[in-house]
Scaffold this motif. Structure first.
Motif, short mmCIF file in Angstrom:
data_model
loop_
_atom_site.label_atom_id
_atom_site.label_comp_id
_atom_site.label_asym_id
_atom_site.label_seq_id
_atom_site.Cartn_x
_atom_site.Cartn_y
_atom_site.Cartn_z
N SER A 172 -13.99 -45.75 -19.13
CA SER A 172 -13.50 -45.21 -17.82
C SER A 172 -15.02 -45.64 -16.88
O SER A 172 -15.85 -46.44 -17.37
CB SER A 172 -13.83 -43.74 -17.81
N LYS A 173 -15.14 -45.25 -15.93
CA LYS A 173 -16.11 -45.54 -14.81
C LYS A 173 -16.80 -44.11 -14.43
O LYS A 173 -16.09 -43.12 -14.40
CB LYS A 173 -15.68 -46.17 -13.56
N CYS A 174 -18.12 -44.28 -14.40
CA CYS A 174 -18.98 -42.69 -14.06
C CYS A 174 -18.42 -42.45 -12.67
O CYS A 174 -18.45 -43.41 -11.68
CB CYS A 174 -20.32 -43.20 -14.10
N TYR A 175 -18.16 -41.26 -12.58
CA TYR A 175 -17.82 -40.77 -11.22
C TYR A 175 -19.00 -40.75 -10.18
O TYR A 175 -18.74 -40.75 -8.92
CB TYR A 175 -17.36 -39.22 -11.40
N GLY A 176 -20.22 -40.51 -10.82
CA GLY A 176 -21.68 -40.47 -10.06
C GLY A 176 -21.79 -41.96 -9.38
O GLY A 176 -22.20 -42.13 -8.38
N CYS A 177 -21.94 -42.79 -10.33
CA CYS A 177 -22.77 -44.17 -9.94
C CYS A 177 -21.61 -45.53 -10.11
O CYS A 177 -22.16 -46.41 -9.38
CB CYS A 177 -23.95 -44.24 -10.65
N GLY A 178 -20.50 -44.99 -10.94
CA GLY A 178 -19.68 -46.42 -10.82
C GLY A 178 -19.89 -47.25 -11.93
O GLY A 178 -19.13 -48.24 -12.01
N VAL A 179 -20.78 -47.03 -12.73
CA VAL A 179 -21.04 -48.02 -13.93
C VAL A 179 -20.07 -47.73 -15.10
O VAL A 179 -19.43 -46.58 -15.04
CB VAL A 179 -22.39 -47.53 -14.35
N ASP A 180 -19.68 -48.68 -15.70
CA ASP A 180 -18.73 -48.61 -16.79
C ASP A 180 -19.26 -47.70 -18.01
O ASP A 180 -20.46 -48.13 -18.32
CB ASP A 180 -18.23 -49.89 -17.49
N ILE A 181 -18.44 -46.86 -18.37
CA ILE A 181 -18.70 -45.95 -19.55
C ILE A 181 -17.89 -46.77 -20.68
O ILE A 181 -16.58 -46.99 -20.76
CB ILE A 181 -18.06 -44.53 -19.51
N LEU A 182 -18.59 -47.33 -21.60
CA LEU A 182 -18.01 -48.14 -22.59
C LEU A 182 -17.58 -47.34 -23.89
O LEU A 182 -18.03 -46.45 -24.30
CB LEU A 182 -18.99 -49.67 -23.12
N ASP A 183 -16.67 -47.98 -24.74
CA ASP A 183 -16.39 -47.29 -26.15
C ASP A 183 -17.64 -47.13 -26.87
O ASP A 183 -18.59 -47.90 -27.09
CB ASP A 183 -15.41 -48.31 -26.81
N GLY A 184 -17.75 -45.79 -27.06
CA GLY A 184 -19.01 -45.28 -27.90
C GLY A 184 -19.97 -45.02 -27.22
O GLY A 184 -20.94 -44.40 -27.84
N ASP A 185 -20.00 -44.95 -25.94
CA ASP A 185 -21.09 -44.33 -25.08
C ASP A 185 -20.94 -42.83 -25.10
O ASP A 185 -19.67 -42.37 -24.99
CB ASP A 185 -20.77 -44.81 -23.76
N ASP A 186 -21.95 -42.19 -24.91
CA ASP A 186 -21.82 -40.62 -24.54
C ASP A 186 -21.51 -40.45 -23.17
O ASP A 186 -22.12 -41.17 -22.23
CB ASP A 186 -23.27 -39.89 -25.11
N TYR A 187 -20.75 -39.50 -22.90
CA TYR A 187 -20.54 -39.14 -21.43
C TYR A 187 -20.29 -37.66 -21.35
O TYR A 187 -20.22 -36.89 -22.28
CB TYR A 187 -19.58 -39.93 -20.93
N TYR A 188 -20.29 -37.27 -20.01
CA TYR A 188 -19.88 -35.68 -19.68
C TYR A 188 -18.57 -35.65 -19.04
O TYR A 188 -18.51 -36.41 -17.82
CB TYR A 188 -21.06 -35.22 -18.99
N ILE A 212 -16.73 -33.35 -16.65
CA ILE A 212 -16.87 -32.23 -15.86
C ILE A 212 -15.55 -31.96 -15.05
O ILE A 212 -15.50 -32.76 -13.97
CB ILE A 212 -18.36 -32.16 -15.07
N ASP A 213 -14.68 -31.07 -15.16
CA ASP A 213 -13.56 -30.88 -14.53
C ASP A 213 -12.63 -32.20 -14.42
O ASP A 213 -12.16 -32.35 -13.24
CB ASP A 213 -13.91 -30.38 -12.95
N GLY A 214 -12.62 -32.99 -15.47
CA GLY A 214 -11.90 -34.27 -15.30
C GLY A 214 -12.54 -35.46 -14.63
O GLY A 214 -11.94 -36.63 -14.76
N ASP A 215 -13.79 -35.41 -14.35
CA ASP A 215 -14.39 -36.32 -13.94
C ASP A 215 -15.44 -36.71 -14.94
O ASP A 215 -16.15 -35.77 -15.33
CB ASP A 215 -15.44 -36.09 -12.39
N TYR A 216 -15.70 -38.16 -15.22
CA TYR A 216 -16.60 -38.55 -16.26
C TYR A 216 -17.90 -39.07 -15.57
O TYR A 216 -17.91 -39.76 -14.71
CB TYR A 216 -16.07 -39.66 -17.00
N TYR A 217 -19.00 -38.58 -16.18
CA TYR A 217 -20.49 -38.89 -15.65
C TYR A 217 -21.23 -39.55 -17.01
O TYR A 217 -21.04 -39.15 -18.21
CB TYR A 217 -21.14 -37.55 -15.28
N CYS A 218 -21.86 -40.64 -16.61
CA CYS A 218 -22.81 -41.40 -17.91
C CYS A 218 -24.01 -40.11 -17.85
O CYS A 218 -24.46 -39.29 -17.15
CB CYS A 218 -23.21 -42.55 -17.19
#
Length: 64
Positions: free
Chosen positions: A24-40, A42-48
């Motif tokens: 997915s993409k980070c909702y905050g900064c737009g960077v790609d969240i890659l397979d295996g990365d940790d993310y958060y 929060i209410d259906g929005d993904y953050y790096c």
């Protein structure tokens, strides 16, 4: 066969290895969240992790 690692399927450490798939993409900064990365999530929005870390605060009570 890869000319660098001498394997038919390059391990992730090889510079010729394919990039991991994008989750997915980070909702905050737009960077790609890659397979295996940790993310958060929060209410259906993904953050790096960087976005969460940058917004981290420590509660301090001011003495008057």
């Amino acid at each position: 066969m890869c000319e660098i690692c001498r394997q038919f399927i390059c391990p992730s450490a090889c510079p010729n290895a394919p990039a991991p798939p994008v989750f997915s993409k980070c909702y905050g900064c737009g960077v790609d969240i890659l397979d295996g990365d940790d993310y958060y999530d929060i209410d259906g929005d993904y953050y790096c992790e960087d976005c969460i870390y940058e917004r981290r605060k420590t509660a301090e009570v001011e003495n008057v």
